[in-house]
Scaffold this active site. Structure first.
Site: not given
Ligand code: EPU
Length: 438
Positions: A34-35, A104, A128, A133, A136-137, A323, A415
């Site tokens: 999925k991811n 998201r 979330c 979550r 900002d980045l 995950d 999902r």
């Molecule tokens: N973060 C920030 N600012 C941002 C983005 C992220 O502070 O702009 C923080 C997050 O709050 C977190 C950390 O950075 O503490 C890492 O978050 P990341 O951006 O890596 O997560 P994501 O891209 O939103 C993906 C997966 C998640 C998985 C995370 C971590 C997808 C669609 N989702 O989320 O998958 O937990 O990476 O590996 O790829 C799941 O499949 O159940 C799931 C939640």
């Protein structure tokens, strides 16, 4: 495709009724990740034409991404070979709240839209189940490439300056991620490939799903160096071409079925996976007492009896994935000994703990640390969870528990797990999907 989405919505209130206590045995094939599929689908927006993505899992989240692409004017169809995304007719740059709030990862269209059209209007995802979550980045990355960002009525409105020769007007940049982010890395990368000039992006996420995104972009004509490392150098190009790609196997789905084997004292094999992507999960299962063997793209787990308590700390790839944290916590609930489980990626991702406690688990949560004292056995109970992996943990617990477990709100599972009940049944689980009448 919309049919799948509607059907999924209708079935969303179903529950899973599990009669636990029998060891799982047998073999299941892993689906596409999925991811990985979600950013690959978004990347099609970068190049007008027909892209073919094979091994896209049939899930609520991929259905939502199809709806996002369709809202932008793309045409999506599935056939026996896979998903065909035609982005020639892309006519809108707005990803609406109705879709983004349900997933998201819809924010993945921000970078591609901005890079190709110089404009994007993408709803902010909001909160979330396990915390804020932030995004900002993602926003800072776009700003570094020259975009102006405003928040308007809950939407991120991004505008690039025009006239520098790049399709969307973005310019190359240096960007150092203060923390590793899978999604923000993907977005920045998708935007930088069509920017004018060079981008140096450091401390990038190296999760396999991001590596595959980079590989797809290269197949489309992007110039990216350093793929698989935390330092990417991107030389912007003027245009990209459509491509074909097969989604990598889902390392979390594979890990979940293996954990189900450990939890039920069973013997489970997963096929068509990439063991290298699973290394940290396999080590965790071995530390918990299971025997793991790898043969090409097949991984087999043989339970070594009651699991052993073992400490776990989540980390970015190649560390132990957040995950898989909930599923391994389920295993720890019946282990011989105490396990300390620390989530360093998310600080509040323990929605499964109180529900596992309803089945008899002994878990104490303090901040981002959970201490699990293993019990001899769990007892079935009605439970529900507020997110995907937490729900998976409850299913695993139900498979091991005595008596009946009813897991409600399984739209969370829809999902992220393709044909979950069917695959578990293939492993001998007594599991039935029913309309939830309560
Ligand atoms: N973060 C920030 N600012 C941002 C983005 C992220 O502070 O702009 C923080 C997050 O709050 C977190 C950390 O950075 O503490 C890492 O978050 P990341 O951006 O890596 O997560 P994501 O891209 O939103 C993906 C997966 C998640 C998985 C995370 C971590 C997808 C669609 N989702 O989320 O998958 O937990 O990476 O590996 O790829 C799941 O499949 O159940 C799931 C939640």
């Amino acid at each position: 495709m919309s049919d799948i989405a509607t059907a999924t919505e209708k079935q969303g209130m179903d529950c899973l009724v599990i009669h636990g206590g029998r060891p799982l045995a047998g073999s299941v094939e892993v689906s596409g990740a999925k991811n990985a599929a979600l950013p690959l689908m978004a990347a099609t927006l970068l190049a007008p034409g027909e892209h073919v993505i094979t091994r896209v899992p049939r899930l609520a989240d991929t259905a939502t991404m199809v709806r996002v692409l369709e809202a932008l004017g793309a045409k999506v169809r599935w056939d026996a070979t896979g998903m065909h995304v035609d982005t020639r007719s892309t006519s809108s740059v707005e990803a609406p709240y109705e879709l983004v709030k349900t997933m998201r990862a819809s924010i993945y269209v921000l970078g591609p839209l901005l890079a190709r059209f110089g404009r994007a209007r993408v709803s902010l995802p909001g909160g979330c189940a396990w915390g804020p979550r932030p995004v900002d980045l993602h926003i800072k990355g776009m700003e570094a490439l020259g975009a102006t960002i405003e928040i308007d009525e809950g939407y991120i409105v991004a505008t690039a300056p025009q006239g520098n020769g790049a399709p969307g007007g973005l310019r190359g940049t240096r960007f150092d991620f203060p923390i590793s982010s899978v999604g923000a890395t993907g977005n920045l990368l998708m935007a930088a490939v069509l920017a004018r000039g060079t981008s140096e992006i450091t401390n990038v996420a190296i999760e396999p799903e991001i590596t595959q995104l980079a590989e797809m972009l290269v197949a489309m004509g992007a110039q990216i160096e350093g793929i698989g490392t935390t330092h990417l150098t991107v030389e912007g190009v003027e245009s990209l071409s459509p491509t074909s790609i097969e989604v990598i196997p889902d390392r979390i789905e594979a890990g979940t079925y293996l954990a189900a084997g450990a939890m039920t004292l069973g013997d489970v094999t997963v096929t068509r996976c990439r063991p290298a992507h699973l290394a940290a999960t396999l080590q965790a299962l071995e530390r918990a007492g299971s025997r793991v063997t790898i043969d090409g793209s097949t991984v087999s787990l043989q339970s070594g009896g009651r699991p052993r308590g073992a400490d776990l700390v989540t980390a970015v790839f190649p560390g132990f994935p957040t995950d898989m944290q909930a599923q391994m916590m389920a295993v720890a609930t019946i282990a011989d000994g105490t396990s300390t489980i620390t989530d360093t990626i998310y600080h509040d991702r323990f929605a499964h703990a109180p529900e596992l406690a309803r089945m008899g688990a002994d878990i104490r949560v303090d901040g981002n640390v959970a201490v699990v004292v293993g019990r001899d056995r769990l007892k079935g109970a009605p439970v529900m969870a507020t997110d995907l992996r937490a729900s998976a943990a409850l299913v695993l617990a139900g498979l091991a528990a005595e008596g009946e477990t009813r897991v409600s709100r399984i739209y969370h599972l829809d999902r992220g797990y393709e044909a979950l009940a069917e695959k578990l049944a293939m492993l001998g689980a007594q599991v039935e999907r029913r309309a939830d009448t309560e």
